[in-house]
Design a protein around this motif. Sequence first.
Motif, mmCIF file in Angstrom:
data_model
loop_
_atom_site.group_PDB
_atom_site.id
_atom_site.type_symbol
_atom_site.label_atom_id
_atom_site.label_comp_id
_atom_site.label_asym_id
_atom_site.label_seq_id
_atom_site.Cartn_x
_atom_site.Cartn_y
_atom_site.Cartn_z
ATOM 1 N N HIS A 100 0.861 -1.314 0.033
ATOM 2 C CA HIS A 100 -0.050 0.148 -0.058
ATOM 3 C C HIS A 100 0.923 1.178 -0.037
ATOM 4 O O HIS A 100 2.122 1.095 -0.027
ATOM 5 C CB HIS A 100 -1.089 -0.005 1.189
ATOM 6 N N HIS A 160 -6.729 -3.192 6.648
ATOM 7 C CA HIS A 160 -6.008 -2.334 7.263
ATOM 8 C C HIS A 160 -6.492 -0.880 6.969
ATOM 9 O O HIS A 160 -7.939 -0.943 6.691
ATOM 10 C CB HIS A 160 -4.526 -2.486 6.343
ATOM 11 N N HIS A 215 1.107 3.759 2.104
ATOM 12 C CA HIS A 215 1.667 4.513 3.371
ATOM 13 C C HIS A 215 2.831 4.787 3.440
ATOM 14 O O HIS A 215 3.696 3.945 2.764
ATOM 15 C CB HIS A 215 1.160 4.024 4.605
ATOM 16 N N ASP A 222 5.447 4.844 5.354
ATOM 17 C CA ASP A 222 6.647 3.682 5.616
ATOM 18 C C ASP A 222 6.691 2.583 4.758
ATOM 19 O O ASP A 222 7.745 1.894 5.023
ATOM 20 C CB ASP A 222 6.247 3.487 6.900
ATOM 21 N N HIS A 223 5.692 2.533 3.538
ATOM 22 C CA HIS A 223 6.185 1.351 2.633
ATOM 23 C C HIS A 223 6.549 1.995 1.109
ATOM 24 O O HIS A 223 6.968 1.294 0.163
ATOM 25 C CB HIS A 223 4.915 0.849 2.640
ATOM 26 N N HIS A 256 -3.268 -2.402 12.744
ATOM 27 C CA HIS A 256 -2.133 -3.198 13.211
ATOM 28 C C HIS A 256 -2.552 -4.264 14.006
ATOM 29 O O HIS A 256 -3.639 -3.836 15.002
ATOM 30 C CB HIS A 256 -0.901 -2.476 13.574
ATOM 31 N N ASP A 280 1.269 -4.983 6.974
ATOM 32 C CA ASP A 280 0.115 -4.206 7.737
ATOM 33 C C ASP A 280 -1.125 -4.989 7.832
ATOM 34 O O ASP A 280 -1.812 -4.962 6.961
ATOM 35 C CB ASP A 280 0.006 -2.746 7.187
HETATM 36 ZN ZN LIG Z 1 0.050 0.938 6.554
#
Ligand SMILES: [Zn+2]
Lengths: 297, 147
Positions: free
Chosen positions: A67, A149, A69, A71-72, A218, A170
């Motif tokens: 996805h 998620h 987000h 952090d990815h 999460h 996630d």
């Molecule tokens: Zn995420």
Amino acid sequence: MKVRIWGARGSVPAPGPEMNRYGGNTSCVEVTLAGGERLILDAGTGIRTLGFSLPPDMPRINILLTHLHLDHIQGLMFFPPCFRAESDIRIFGPSSPEASLESRIARYISAPLSPVEVRELPCDVSFLDAPASEWQIGGATIRAEAVTHRGPTLGYRITDGDTTLCYIPDHEPGLGADLAALSEEWISGYNLARDADLLIHDCQYTDEEYPGHEGWGHSPITEAITFARRVGARRTLLFHHDPLHTDGFLDDLHRTARRAWQGLGGDPEQIGIAAERAELTVGATAAETPARPRIAV
Amino acid sequence: MSGPQKPLELILARNLLTSVTTPAFLVAKDGTLLFYNEGAGALIGRPFEDTGQLDLQEWTRRFGPFDENEEPLSFDELPLTKALREGRPAHDEFSVRSADGEMHRIAASAMPIVGAATGASGVMVIFWPVDEQVAREVTTGRHEVTR
Ligand SMILES: [Zn+2]
Ligand SMILES: [Zn+2]
């Protein structure tokens, strides 16, 4: 199949001396198939260092995004092959009725957040919606499916010969659901993860932390372990560590998870925890692969 | 999709229905009753755990719906059928029979569930008793379930 962790952190990079062993980079996993082809799972900040380790003449780089987000995807803009004209990069990710994958990622790789625009990258890069049905990359069969998620998010199932890896970094499958009691058909991620040789799964919180974070997308320890049990994962790697969790805290979290797994009748050796730069061999040929847990569901 | 798991949108719909007291059904696109929540169980007098999934013929035979003369309503006329067939929300009023044989007049709104990857996968039917007293009891969890 070989798996190397380049970033195991969730939410935001968490560098610091108290994070040295598990690492501070966000989600990125390198998978090397039996035939030698490589796949990259997510492009968190860990992909920057991974990029330096790749041979410059690598024919094609496949990146599978769960996805978008930050952090990815945050490492994408710092992935060295993006700045080489000879690179051929294919990026797969979740589809959206709203906009193409390229234009959604370009919201990050564009001014004022970025000094470069996607169209300025010298490499040959293509953005592709992850197909709704299985597809092949090298010798592997890939399946992507939506999982619980916040926002459209995929998990991946990668099967190479008789070895299967499942990656769901996630995931909150226990939100509004009793994972231990539900029948399999009602468990998010079940098709992706069932009987996986290695399940890389979200375990961001302890059970004590979870009540303040319910619905954030999460899993706490008990939900991660129960999910692994219900899908019959042969090994599980706890992933997406909370940025507040120091090395010592994660050691404790790991011990708690192993005890929980043992309490369900499993071998504690089957529960690992992801640490940056760790490398694992997955599959029937992996000498260290323990037997399947004998668990009554 | 292959494998036993339902599409994510149905899983999330069930999780939502589990978490609310508003009576509601979840119906698959082939008409199978996949799930109903405690609020619905209170109204029809039997918890979901006792019935499990039911095919279309079975659940319409047991619970109705019926018209004002207690004659079974044609499946084609139900809001859920319209929602499935036409891919739009639909609303109506009719009667259902609870496990003790009592008839309840209810209003029902059906909403199609269309997944990003799977297309139309089912319908969520939210309903409430037209009788205000029963409605109050159901939504506050005070309506007795007859086992
Ligand atoms: Zn995420
Ligand atoms: Zn994340």
